[in-house]
Scaffold this motif. Structure first.
Motif, mmCIF file in Angstrom:
data_model
loop_
_atom_site.group_PDB
_atom_site.id
_atom_site.type_symbol
_atom_site.label_atom_id
_atom_site.label_comp_id
_atom_site.label_asym_id
_atom_site.label_seq_id
_atom_site.Cartn_x
_atom_site.Cartn_y
_atom_site.Cartn_z
ATOM 1 N N ARG A 434 0.851 -1.189 0.000
ATOM 2 C CA ARG A 434 0.000 0.000 0.000
ATOM 3 C C ARG A 434 0.889 1.242 0.000
ATOM 4 O O ARG A 434 2.093 1.137 0.269
ATOM 5 N N PRO A 435 0.309 2.412 -0.229
ATOM 6 C CA PRO A 435 1.136 3.629 -0.246
ATOM 7 C C PRO A 435 2.002 3.778 1.001
ATOM 8 O O PRO A 435 3.148 4.252 0.912
ATOM 9 N N GLY A 436 1.514 3.342 2.148
ATOM 10 C CA GLY A 436 2.285 3.472 3.383
ATOM 11 C C GLY A 436 3.565 2.645 3.400
ATOM 12 O O GLY A 436 4.446 2.852 4.243
ATOM 13 N N ASP A 437 3.687 1.694 2.470
ATOM 14 C CA ASP A 437 4.894 0.867 2.406
ATOM 15 C C ASP A 437 6.015 1.522 1.594
ATOM 16 O O ASP A 437 7.127 0.993 1.545
ATOM 17 N N VAL A 438 5.720 2.623 0.935
ATOM 18 C CA VAL A 438 6.711 3.248 0.052
ATOM 19 C C VAL A 438 7.685 4.086 0.884
ATOM 20 O O VAL A 438 7.275 4.925 1.692
ATOM 21 N N ASP A 439 8.986 3.857 0.674
ATOM 22 C CA ASP A 439 10.021 4.593 1.413
ATOM 23 C C ASP A 439 10.501 5.827 0.673
ATOM 24 O O ASP A 439 10.985 6.768 1.298
ATOM 25 N N VAL A 440 10.455 5.806 -0.644
ATOM 26 C CA VAL A 440 10.943 6.940 -1.417
ATOM 27 C C VAL A 440 10.141 6.997 -2.723
ATOM 28 O O VAL A 440 9.843 5.957 -3.310
#
Ligand code: ZN
Length: 544
Positions: A434-440
């Motif tokens: 999900r979007p919350g898993d994106v680091d950069v």
């Protein structure tokens, strides 16, 4: 000097000559009465082949506009107002046009206007002038998150490939070198970076292929002639899911077993091309093709004009100001200070941003990316080689490529850059992340507004919420919750046209990004394009 005039064809002549009797005509389906613009040979609503030029009232509402200040063409003296007018009969049918008969600065969204034709040779150009004011803008629907097609199988072709190597040429303004030499520099570096030799390469893929305008070194044809790789598969063209679509196509070729290591490359030399004045003259021939026919006759010569109109609509609808766009430019510039390869590295303040030379409202100079000379190359390899690579392999978790919006830049909701909402929604159907898993996040920033559009399309915040979500730029800073464009993006590093984002994502996920490294980066989202079909990829560091 006259306006650029459209090339008349059997398909469009009725439209461009309609003003001869002072009446505006739009393609109308004779079965279901749907009005269709630009003309196509089939009704998109009922698929009937039967249609006729249909007289409409010539009244409409300004739903988007831009006041252009840049001298794109000698027939148009700045400033002038380019507008998107929604027809009174159907607010989803739009014309890109000029608003005349008033000061450009008096044009506003919601203004009611009526058609007035201007004849040039055998063409009647439909212009509009104000008749009064209303607040009809809300007739343009809110954007919707589409429900893309579900995956057709449980396995993912993305998981059968990795990104094994990346390479880059010098990046600069007016390097004055042969663009093919830039491509070769980037390609050789990418192959070596992946621990490969040229003999290992059995596929070539590029975007947009053999085109002029400083946008290509000559495509696969030129590169194969230079390197003699004898590939089993090639791909080059502009009709791909954005510039990064060349990489996505390569993934399919490798996943399908046609080849094992595809060398993908993207080269621009717009800066030198312009310096050498190699472009076509601004006089003479008529314009044609879907991008220019409906826009150039109104002095809407550049993507800056087309996207500027959407940006103004967005700011109006959601109550945002230019500062929202400024946070993107300032964040890019702050990050570029840590990137030795970036073209512009000196700090930028909000005052610098707001006082820059106007280009086309709401865009000033710092809203527009930097034309440059550069090449970037990426090797897509079969995933079975991942363990043997000299550097950590980069996995592709998912891609998003579905088109759900109108292809025409001026016919959709106008709230966002077209061709990003569908691709974003599609990507999330192909992963449990999900979007919350994106680091950069690598947010395509040909214009500042593109990045805002991608942030919202990908669901990092809701539509219209970026002005609060960005928190004055803090949330997207290098040490923020979602670092955006740590290399400085195209606005500060240079317009490598999509591939620069892939290069930076690989550096970040390998944790080779030096001073600008996002600590512990494991997952990166990489967007490319917008307006024309675009694409998005979710990349991950291989930790298996
Ligand atoms: Zn129909």
């Amino acid at each position: 000097m006259t306006r650029p005039l459209p090339q008349l064809t059997p398909m469009n002549e009725w439209f461009w000559t309609s003003g001869a009797d002072d009446r505006l005509r739009i393609q109308g389906c004779t079965e279901c009465r749907t009005l269709v613009h630009p003309p196509v040979p089939v009704c998109p609503a009922c698929r009937s082949r039967s249609w006729a030029p249909t007289v409409v009232s010539g009244r409409g509402t300004v739903v988007a506009f831009t006041v252009n200040h840049h001298p794109w063409h000698p027939a148009f003296e700045p400033p002038y107002a380019i507008a998107n007018v929604a027809l009174a009969e159907d607010a989803t049918v739009h014309l890109t046009t000029n608003i005349v008969g008033c000061d450009p600065d008096d044009v506003s969204i919601g203004q009611e206007v009526a058609v007035r034709f201007e004849q040039h040779e055998d063409v009647w150009i439909p212009l509009f002038e104000p008749t009064g004011t209303s607040d009809a803008v809300n007739r343009v629907p809110e954007p919707q998150r589409p429900a893309p097609r579900a995956p057709v199988a449980s396995d993912r072709y993305e998981h059968r490939v990795v990104l094994s190597g990346v390479g880059r040429s010098a990046i600069g303004r007016r390097l004055m070198v042969d663009p093919l030499s830039l491509t070769v520099d980037a390609c050789l570096e990418a192959v070596a970076d992946g621990g490969l030799t040229l003999d290992d390469i059995d596929g070539l893929s590029t975007y947009p292929g053999m085109v002029g305008m400083g946008l290509s070194e000559g495509g696969v044809t030129a590169v194969e002639e230079a390197l003699r790789l004898h590939p089993t598969w090639i791909n080059g063209g502009g009709e791909l899911p954005g510039p990064g679509g060349a990489v996505i196509a390569a993934m399919l070729a490798v996943a399908g077993g046609l080849c094992r290591h595809v060398l993908c490359f993207r080269t621009v030399w717009e800066s030198t091309y312009a310096a050498l004045r190699l472009g076509p003259g601004s006089g003479g021939g008529r314009v044609s093709g879907p991008l220019l026919e409906w826009r150039a006759p109104f002095g809407a010569m550049s993507a800056a004009n087309w996207i500027g109109m959407n940006a103004n609509h967005y700011l109006h609808r959601y109550g945002a100001t230019r500062e929202l766009l400024g946070w993107i430019a300032i964040n890019d510039r702050a990050n570029a200070a840590r990137n030795p390869a970036a073209i512009y590295r000196e700090p930028m303040t909000m005052d610098d941003y707001l006082s820059a030379r106007p280009i086309t409202s709401p865009f000033g100079l710092y809203d527009c990316d930097v034309p440059c000379d550069a090449s970037v190359a990426v090797v897509v390899s079969d995933a079975t080689v991942a363990a043997d690579l000299p550097k950590p392999a980069i996995r592709i978790e998912a891609v998003g490529t579905q088109i759900t919006e109108r292809i025409s830049w001026d016919q959709d909701t106008l709230t966002h850059e077209p061709q990003v909402i569908g691709q974003s929604s599609h990507m999330w159907t192909r992963t449990s992340l999900r979007p919350g898993d994106v680091d950069v996040a690598m947010m395509y920033d040909g214009f500042t507004f593109n990045a805002i559009t991608w942030i919202e399309a990908l669901g990092f915040c809701g539509f219209g919420e970026a002005k609060d979500w960005l928190d004055g730029g803090r949330r997207i800073a290098l040490d923020g919750e979602l670092p955006v464009n740590p290399h400085g993006g195209q606005l500060s590093e240079g317009r490598t046209h999509g591939f620069g984002f892939i290069y930076e994502a690989v550096q970040q996920l390998r944790r080779d990004a030096g001073e600008r490294q996002v600590a512990g980066a494991k997952t990166a989202v990489v967007t490319s394009g917008g307006g024309t079909p675009s694409g998005v990829m979710l990349l991950q560091r291989d930790e298996t």
